[in-house]
Design a protein around this motif. Structure first.
Motif, PDB file in Angstrom:
ATOM      1  N   TRP A  49      46.811  10.803  12.161  1.00 17.37           N
ATOM      2  CA  TRP A  49      45.682  11.623  13.180  1.00 17.37           C
ATOM      3  C   TRP A  49      46.292  12.234  14.272  1.00 17.37           C
ATOM      4  O   TRP A  49      46.359  13.392  14.727  1.00 17.37           O
ATOM      5  N   LEU A  50      47.382  11.462  15.032  1.00 21.54           N
ATOM      6  CA  LEU A  50      48.255  12.007  16.102  1.00 21.54           C
ATOM      7  C   LEU A  50      49.069  13.214  15.761  1.00 21.54           C
ATOM      8  O   LEU A  50      49.288  14.110  16.526  1.00 21.54           O
ATOM      9  N   LEU A  51      49.795  13.083  14.485  1.00 20.99           N
ATOM     10  CA  LEU A  51      50.866  13.968  14.218  1.00 20.99           C
ATOM     11  C   LEU A  51      50.148  15.210  13.439  1.00 20.99           C
ATOM     12  O   LEU A  51      50.770  16.228  13.309  1.00 20.99           O
ATOM     13  N   ARG A  52      48.999  15.039  12.810  1.00 17.98           N
ATOM     14  CA  ARG A  52      48.396  16.259  12.234  1.00 17.98           C
ATOM     15  C   ARG A  52      48.260  17.374  12.979  1.00 17.98           C
ATOM     16  O   ARG A  52      47.761  17.340  14.302  1.00 17.98           O
ATOM     17  N   GLY A  53      48.593  18.609  12.415  1.00 16.45           N
ATOM     18  CA  GLY A  53      48.743  19.619  13.410  1.00 16.45           C
ATOM     19  C   GLY A  53      49.948  19.980  14.087  1.00 16.45           C
ATOM     20  O   GLY A  53      50.091  21.219  14.641  1.00 16.45           O
ATOM     21  N   HIS A  54      50.531  18.923  14.355  1.00 19.05           N
ATOM     22  CA  HIS A  54      51.614  19.188  14.993  1.00 19.05           C
ATOM     23  C   HIS A  54      53.126  19.011  13.873  1.00 19.05           C
ATOM     24  O   HIS A  54      54.150  19.661  14.450  1.00 19.05           O
ATOM     25  N   VAL A  55      52.813  18.485  12.921  1.00 26.62           N
ATOM     26  CA  VAL A  55      53.930  18.359  11.848  1.00 26.62           C
ATOM     27  C   VAL A  55      53.481  19.104  10.577  1.00 26.62           C
ATOM     28  O   VAL A  55      52.524  18.872  10.102  1.00 26.62           O
ATOM     29  N   GLU A  56      54.351  19.724   9.760  1.00 25.09           N
ATOM     30  CA  GLU A  56      54.013  20.451   8.554  1.00 25.09           C
ATOM     31  C   GLU A  56      53.821  19.138   7.464  1.00 25.09           C
ATOM     32  O   GLU A  56      54.504  18.173   7.586  1.00 25.09           O
ATOM     33  N   PRO A  57      52.737  19.505   6.691  1.00 23.76           N
ATOM     34  CA  PRO A  57      52.303  18.392   5.964  1.00 23.76           C
ATOM     35  C   PRO A  57      53.240  17.604   5.086  1.00 23.76           C
ATOM     36  O   PRO A  57      53.268  16.510   4.830  1.00 23.76           O
ATOM     37  N   LEU A  58      54.310  18.691   4.405  1.00 22.32           N
ATOM     38  CA  LEU A  58      55.469  18.053   3.693  1.00 22.32           C
ATOM     39  C   LEU A  58      56.364  17.078   4.384  1.00 22.32           C
ATOM     40  O   LEU A  58      56.525  16.011   3.998  1.00 22.32           O
ATOM     41  N   LEU A  59      56.366  17.512   5.614  1.00 23.69           N
ATOM     42  CA  LEU A  59      57.264  16.178   6.517  1.00 23.69           C
ATOM     43  C   LEU A  59      56.377  15.295   6.936  1.00 23.69           C
ATOM     44  O   LEU A  59      57.015  14.109   7.104  1.00 23.69           O
ATOM     45  N   LEU A  60      55.101  15.439   7.267  1.00 20.68           N
ATOM     46  CA  LEU A  60      54.381  14.432   7.498  1.00 20.68           C
ATOM     47  C   LEU A  60      54.150  13.333   6.726  1.00 20.68           C
ATOM     48  O   LEU A  60      54.201  12.106   7.130  1.00 20.68           O
ATOM     49  N   ALA A  61      54.057  13.924   5.501  1.00 18.15           N
ATOM     50  CA  ALA A  61      53.938  12.881   4.365  1.00 18.15           C
ATOM     51  C   ALA A  61      55.285  12.061   4.154  1.00 18.15           C
ATOM     52  O   ALA A  61      55.104  10.752   4.169  1.00 18.15           O
ATOM     53  N   ALA A  62      56.438  12.660   4.505  1.00 22.70           N
ATOM     54  CA  ALA A  62      57.610  11.842   4.419  1.00 22.70           C
ATOM     55  C   ALA A  62      57.571  10.623   5.492  1.00 22.70           C
ATOM     56  O   ALA A  62      58.257   9.711   5.523  1.00 22.70           O
ATOM     57  N   LEU A  63      57.252  11.408   6.769  1.00 20.23           N
ATOM     58  CA  LEU A  63      57.265  10.671   8.039  1.00 20.23           C
ATOM     59  C   LEU A  63      56.320   9.118   7.854  1.00 20.23           C
ATOM     60  O   LEU A  63      56.739   7.896   8.242  1.00 20.23           O
TER      61      LEU A  63
END
Length: 243
Positions: A49-63
């Motif tokens: 929730w904190l990172l959505r919109g700030h990190v591209e989904p591909l990278l967010l999934a990895a994080l």
């Protein structure tokens, strides 16, 4: 104490026990595994929730996957790798399978299994994030850790003196249905369609349990970890289909 035992065993959160737990306390800690799964899922949901919109989904999934592995300490991934090596290398022989499973070294089958499972988790997370289904981050660890006390309740533990022997022996079986039932009702707050996913996961659970009984006559700590990982990844994939 049982909740702290569950937190210390299942997570890397800074939990310190002030004394050695008794066997009955270890057994009761299984009742808290679903709550620990809900806590882990809540932390993943919060990070997403904190990172959505700030990190591209591909990278967010990895994080998020990296955070998931770190929070659990890779405990169940280790069990999955050991189980995969032993299942293939055991050639159907129970004693050989258990012997290979006890070997700390990870063979090629274990490595391949880990890579494939993590790849599936990452791809599923990416697809779920694109659909704004952050609830999957909460549900998958929760469902996975509901499966562990159920497995220990209905399946013999076959390695005397093993990590899970005290858990299996002292699990409060009379209380477990009420605990799992409560968590099941809470999950239904996400929608009645979740009933279909729960049914599918129960079918997978009973199939895997039957395979464990056929090959080993029961479960071990490693196979329990493997089952949890399988339930988690199937929960992610199932959520893509159900919702």
């Amino acid at each position: 104490m049982p909740l702290l035992i569950a937190l210390q065993f299942l997570t890397r959160l800074p939990v310190t026990l002030w004394r050695m737990p008794r066997p009955d306390e270890q057994g009761r800690s299984l009742l808290w595994y679903p709550l620990v799964g809900l806590l882990l899922g809540g932390l993943l949901w919060l990070a997403g929730w904190l990172l959505r919109g700030h990190v591209e989904p591909l990278l967010l999934a990895a994080l998020l996957l990296a955070l998931w592995v770190w929070l659990s300490g890779g405990l169940h991934l280790d069990g999955l790798a050991d189980t995969a090596d032993a299942w293939v290398g055991g050639y159907g022989d129970p004693e050989r399978t258990l012997r290979i499973m006890k070997d700390p070294a990870c063979g090629p089958i274990g490595v391949i299994t880990l890579v494939l499972l993590l790849l599936l988790k990452w791809a599923a997370l990416h697809a779920l994030l694109q659909q704004q289904m952050l609830s999957a981050l909460l549900l998958a660890p929760w469902l996975g850790r509901c499966s562990l006390p159920l497995l220990f309740a209905v399946t013999p533990y076959v390695r005397p003196g093993g990590l899970g022997s005290a858990l299996a022996e002292h699990l409060p079986r009379a209380e477990l249905p009420w605990v799992l039932g409560l968590h099941g009702l809470l999950m239904l707050l996400f929608g009645w369609s979740l009933l279909l996913l729960l049914g599918l996961l129960l079918v997978v659970f009973w199939y895997l349990r039957r395979q464990l009984l056929t090959r080993l006559g029961g479960t071990t700590g490693d196979t329990a970890g493997a089952l949890l990982e399988i339930i988690e990844v199937l929960a992610l994939l199932g959520l893509l289909l159900v919702f």
